[in-house]
Design a protein around this motif. Structure first.
Motif, PDB file in Angstrom:
ATOM      1  N   LYS A 175      31.810  68.133  45.508  1.00 12.05           N
ATOM      2  CA  LYS A 175      30.944  67.728  44.402  1.00 12.05           C
ATOM      3  C   LYS A 175      30.454  68.945  43.637  1.00 12.05           C
ATOM      4  O   LYS A 175      30.438  68.958  42.408  1.00 12.05           O
ATOM      5  N   THR A 222      28.961  63.355  35.299  1.00 10.81           N
ATOM      6  CA  THR A 222      29.736  62.505  36.180  1.00 10.81           C
ATOM      7  C   THR A 222      29.916  63.181  37.530  1.00 10.81           C
ATOM      8  O   THR A 222      30.388  64.296  37.611  1.00 10.81           O
ATOM      9  N   GLU A 223      29.558  62.466  38.606  1.00  9.03           N
ATOM     10  CA  GLU A 223      29.663  63.008  39.951  1.00  9.03           C
ATOM     11  C   GLU A 223      30.852  62.372  40.665  1.00  9.03           C
ATOM     12  O   GLU A 223      30.810  61.226  41.093  1.00  9.03           O
ATOM     13  N   VAL A 224      31.958  63.127  40.743  1.00 11.54           N
ATOM     14  CA  VAL A 224      33.182  62.614  41.321  1.00 11.54           C
ATOM     15  C   VAL A 224      33.838  63.723  42.132  1.00 11.54           C
ATOM     16  O   VAL A 224      33.754  64.897  41.788  1.00 11.54           O
ATOM     17  N   ASN A 242      30.399  64.602  29.995  1.00  8.82           N
ATOM     18  CA  ASN A 242      31.212  64.548  31.199  1.00  8.82           C
ATOM     19  C   ASN A 242      30.558  65.275  32.353  1.00  8.82           C
ATOM     20  O   ASN A 242      30.844  64.994  33.514  1.00  8.82           O
ATOM     21  N   SER A 261      40.782  60.102  33.193  1.00 11.81           N
ATOM     22  CA  SER A 261      42.015  59.372  32.886  1.00 11.81           C
ATOM     23  C   SER A 261      43.079  60.260  32.243  1.00 11.81           C
ATOM     24  O   SER A 261      44.283  60.038  32.438  1.00 11.81           O
ATOM     25  N   HIS A 272      42.878  58.873  38.736  1.00 15.75           N
ATOM     26  CA  HIS A 272      42.440  57.573  39.240  1.00 15.75           C
ATOM     27  C   HIS A 272      41.089  57.657  39.954  1.00 15.75           C
ATOM     28  O   HIS A 272      40.595  56.641  40.453  1.00 15.75           O
ATOM     29  N   LEU A 273      40.486  58.844  39.981  1.00 12.81           N
ATOM     30  CA  LEU A 273      39.217  59.006  40.689  1.00 12.81           C
ATOM     31  C   LEU A 273      38.038  58.489  39.879  1.00 12.81           C
ATOM     32  O   LEU A 273      37.032  58.056  40.446  1.00 12.81           O
ATOM     33  N   ASN A 274      38.171  58.532  38.563  1.00 13.52           N
ATOM     34  CA  ASN A 274      37.065  58.139  37.683  1.00 13.52           C
ATOM     35  C   ASN A 274      37.595  57.937  36.276  1.00 13.52           C
ATOM     36  O   ASN A 274      38.519  58.643  35.865  1.00 13.52           O
ATOM     37  N   PRO A 275      37.063  57.010  35.493  1.00  8.34           N
ATOM     38  CA  PRO A 275      37.536  56.812  34.124  1.00  8.34           C
ATOM     39  C   PRO A 275      37.480  58.060  33.267  1.00  8.34           C
ATOM     40  O   PRO A 275      38.305  58.239  32.361  1.00  8.34           O
ATOM     41  N   HIS A 276      36.507  58.950  33.519  1.00  8.28           N
ATOM     42  CA  HIS A 276      36.405  60.183  32.738  1.00  8.28           C
ATOM     43  C   HIS A 276      37.597  61.107  32.978  1.00  8.28           C
ATOM     44  O   HIS A 276      37.842  62.024  32.194  1.00  8.28           O
ATOM     45  N   ASN A 312      42.337  63.208  47.354  1.00 10.10           N
ATOM     46  CA  ASN A 312      41.652  63.692  46.147  1.00 10.10           C
ATOM     47  C   ASN A 312      42.464  64.761  45.423  1.00 10.10           C
ATOM     48  O   ASN A 312      41.942  65.494  44.596  1.00 10.10           O
TER      49      ASN A 312
END
Length: 269
Positions: free
Chosen positions: A7, A25-27, A22, A48, A42-46, A35
């Motif tokens: 993180k 966003t915590e991904v 952006n 893509s 595919h981890l988060n829409p941001h 990962n």
């Protein structure tokens, strides 16, 4: 602990490389496993763009895709002495610069030097060859667009700038073993002109950031002259990082019909 490390890696890169929206966003993202790079999109829409973007970086610069452009000019970099901080970003080792570090001019547009970081091994390949390391000098224009100047390194003699940073890198490593995975080491004022190598050849293309969110329309300049770095220096750059980030290179991405332009200044007699 590993979750916290990944993180932090995202937040550290976000603050230096992407837009404030952006950065919230915590991904998780990493370089292997569930990962890893193949899963970033595919981890988060941001994120893509990492999966669907057509202008992604890095790439393998092949001769068949390279075009000599007579309109390209020599690389104009004007760097100045400035305060610097060596930072363990968990996913890489970086050096951030204070104000007034200087800029690079590309197509009559000024991009101010923000920070630089290293990847081991190299992210870009040159004619099918992956090198031992790659330095990214990240610049940002007033309109928020990015330009990155990259240098490739092969194993050989010591790199002079990193030789000056040896004690600082060792200290960064020591901080990691104390449990401080997000250490910072003040470097003080450095003369960034030492990094301002002249080049008679470079490759230019439009790509993306090489970490999530993989934002596109980044102007890349890959210097044509491969520099040298010792094995010890490679290990020093890796040593502050967790083992899962010591090989922190995103695989090469499809060119998708892009032109890679080349500047080559022939020596004058």
């Amino acid at each position: 602990m590993m979750t916290m490390i990944i993180k932090f890696c995202f937040f550290a890169m976000a603050l230096l490389s992407i837009t404030p929206a952006n950065a919230q966003t915590e991904v998780l993202f990493g370089y292997r496993g569930k990962n890893g790079p193949n899963q970033w999109g595919h981890l988060n829409p941001h994120f893509s763009q990492c999966a669907v973007g057509k202008l992604q970086s890095p790439i393998d610069i092949q001769r068949r895709d390279t075009f000599y452009n007579q309109k390209l000019e020599s690389l104009h970099r004007n760097y100045h002495p400035t305060n610097a901080t060596l930072v363990n970003h968990v996913c890489n080792v970086a050096m951030s610069f204070g104000k007034g570090a200087g800029d690079v001019v590309i197509d009559n547009k000024n991009y101010t030097l923000q920070h630089m970081h290293w990847h081991t091994p190299s992210e870009h390949h040159l004619h099918g060859v992956q090198y031992a390391a790659e330095l990214h000098m990240v610049h940002k224009a007033e309109d928020g667009s990015f330009a990155v100047v990259a240098t490739l390194f092969q194993i050989g003699t010591e790199e002079p700038f990193l030789s000056q940073m040896k004690e600082k890198l060792v200290k960064l490593k020591e901080e990691r073993f104390k449990g401080n995975h997000a250490a910072q080491v003040e470097v003080g004022e450095i003369n960034t002109r030492h990094i301002e190598h002249e080049t008679r050849k470079y490759f230019r293309y439009v790509g993306s950031l090489t970490t999530p969110p993989c934002s596109e329309n980044v102007t890349w300049t890959i210097l044509g002259k491969v520099k040298s770095m010792s094995k010890e220096q490679i290990e020093l750059l890796r040593s502050p990082l967790d083992i899962s980030y010591q090989h922190n290179s995103r695989p090469c991405q499809p060119l998708n019909g892009r032109r890679v332009e080349m500047f080559h200044e022939l020596p004058t007699e």
